[in-house]
Design an enzyme around this catalytic site. Sequence first.
Site, PDB file in Angstrom:
ATOM      1  N   ASP A   1      75.734  44.677  85.348  1.00 53.85           N
ATOM      2  CA  ASP A   1      74.382  44.280  85.717  1.00 53.85           C
ATOM      3  C   ASP A   1      74.456  42.798  86.093  1.00 53.85           C
ATOM      4  O   ASP A   1      75.482  42.133  85.886  1.00 53.85           O
ATOM      5  CB  ASP A   1      73.421  44.518  84.549  1.00 53.85           C
ATOM      6  CG  ASP A   1      71.977  44.713  84.996  1.00 53.85           C
ATOM      7  OD1 ASP A   1      71.648  44.342  86.144  1.00 53.85           O
ATOM      8  OD2 ASP A   1      71.174  45.226  84.211  1.00 53.85           O
TER       9      ASP A   1
ATOM     10  N   HIS B   1      66.809  40.837  80.594  1.00 55.52           N
ATOM     11  CA  HIS B   1      66.707  39.707  81.521  1.00 55.52           C
ATOM     12  C   HIS B   1      66.500  38.394  80.771  1.00 55.52           C
ATOM     13  O   HIS B   1      66.933  37.339  81.224  1.00 55.52           O
ATOM     14  CB  HIS B   1      65.548  39.919  82.500  1.00 55.52           C
ATOM     15  CG  HIS B   1      65.787  41.004  83.484  1.00 55.52           C
ATOM     16  ND1 HIS B   1      65.528  42.328  83.201  1.00 55.52           N
ATOM     17  CD2 HIS B   1      66.264  40.982  84.751  1.00 55.52           C
ATOM     18  CE1 HIS B   1      65.831  43.067  84.256  1.00 55.52           C
ATOM     19  NE2 HIS B   1      66.283  42.282  85.207  1.00 55.52           N
TER      20      HIS B   1
END
Length: 616
Positions: A332, A259
């Site tokens: 993702d 992330h």
Amino acid sequence: MSHRPASRRTLLTATAVAATALAAPSAAHAAGSGDRGRDRKLRELISRMSLEEKVGQLFVMHVYGHSATEPDQADIDANVEELGVRTAAEAVAKYHLGGIIYFGWAHNTRAPHQIADLSNGIQRAALTPDHPEQSPTARIPLLLSTDQEHGAVARVGIPATLLPGAMALGAAGSRSTARKAARIAGTELRALGIRQNYAPVADVNVNPGNPVIGVRSFGSDPEAVADLVAAQVKGYQGTDIASTSKHFPGHGDTKDDSHSKLPYIHHTREQWETLDAPPFRAAVAAGIDSIMTAHIVVPALDPAEDPATLSRPILTGILREELGYDGVVVTDSLGMQGVRTKYGDDRVPVLALKAGVDQLLNPPKPETAWNAVLQAVRDGELTEARLDESILRILRLKAKLDLFSDPYVTSRGVDRAVGTRAHLAAADRIAEETTTLLLNTDGLLPLSGRTHRDVLVVGADPASPSGTTGPPTAVMGRELTDLGFTPTVLPTGTAPSAAKIAEAVAAASGKAAVLVGTYNVGAGSAQIALVKALVKALVATGVPVVALAIRNPYDIAWLPSVGASLAAYCWTDVELRAAVRVIAGRAEPRGQLPVPVQRADDPGQVLYAVGHGLTY
């Protein structure tokens, strides 16, 4: 619920070609004559689509709001800022979207009936549009998705059924239990109109310091993880839900969070085959509907060191050609830093498609990403034929899920499926299979053998996931009360101050036991020192101390002085209540470690091995 689904006649008229295609059998990736006929008709539908419509089918975006047409003003403002539209319905029309992903922070998942209404509103916007931008050809149902892994990651919360997460299921070690959990999860999502779930996680967590996977993984043994991944795939298949194994080619051995960074996995090709590949091979063999990519670099698999999401050698060379996978590949989130480190937001979606991706998930700048793909086709960098390959896979999946003929959900369906008494009872039974007793000095547990019923509950209260009704210490206190104990609840935090430690020591006086909830003690040196100081001070009082790890099970390595230690694998209500029942003696500890716990002072030595778990 106040929805009026389009009539079947309207729907079939609007999507005549696609609906006709659905008359053929829709077994996943089969090659029978019925499927060939379906594909022929789906290709005919694709041939009638404009380039803009084709580009839109590739995107899965988030939108703000609880309603497709009447969100709150703050959500309207957020949509205008990020997508250039006011509502989800307008986003569908502007971008010709193939899918939408639901998030709690986007205010999509407030309550079951609201979610179902939102799903119906989005499908209605796609199938009966009143926007001139949308042609009759483009009236294709959306694939609505979310991350409902359960445990630490769940977007749909109470009163839906919240189940133990992956590592807890790994501690149970039962394929039938994992399959049952997926069946419950899929049944409830299906009733809400959510037809693609980004689960199960297929990563093998071999790094205790992994900051992003951890308890989201079934464990550290590749074959055990493979068995449970396959079991969950089968469980979801029985509910008309598209499950998604992630994060290919394997995110289990990293110290970085994709992330915020671009992680490197330094496995050799042989190590990848042995450690990372088995769960994905098992998912493909079980008929997985979609596979999610990882924003990680694996130099042994791609010497160019591109993130796997953008790597043709990994996605086409290994996943498509070597593993033989021909289902949907979804990225993702493209908003994660791991995929944005090397290339700009206009290049990432184009490179992902060139690598072999089908669905582009959650771009941080939707209009930039959408226009970049459109321009890449116009410039010849991407061909329409390449887009058609991905669109056919996406439409095949929508056909398999009967979305063309049955896109809507009902209020009665929500009531019959979501948070039912049977599902909640099953979740409690499953949770009792997972709680793992690691240490029990001198038979301290269960507490039921003690006549003194006063218990002090202290420890961490991390931000609550969707599956909680309050902070962990409060949940544990309520369960102890229900079991006939008299708890005193004193939250001390993940890094207790000297004042909090002194307060806890004073509160421990005269208690039968102290229950300490710990949360990733090894995450930082300051936290380690403070939690150790709290536990040391409590042990020094002479009152028995029970440590309950409420996330990663490695905490006991830092707290060897406690009298008893257990692992709950998450701090949702269902897992905490089960752990308290075990502590109290109302349930037997049946879980076994699915990962090794290494010594804190010598990480090369195993303190508790895979399979360790005490009983009463």
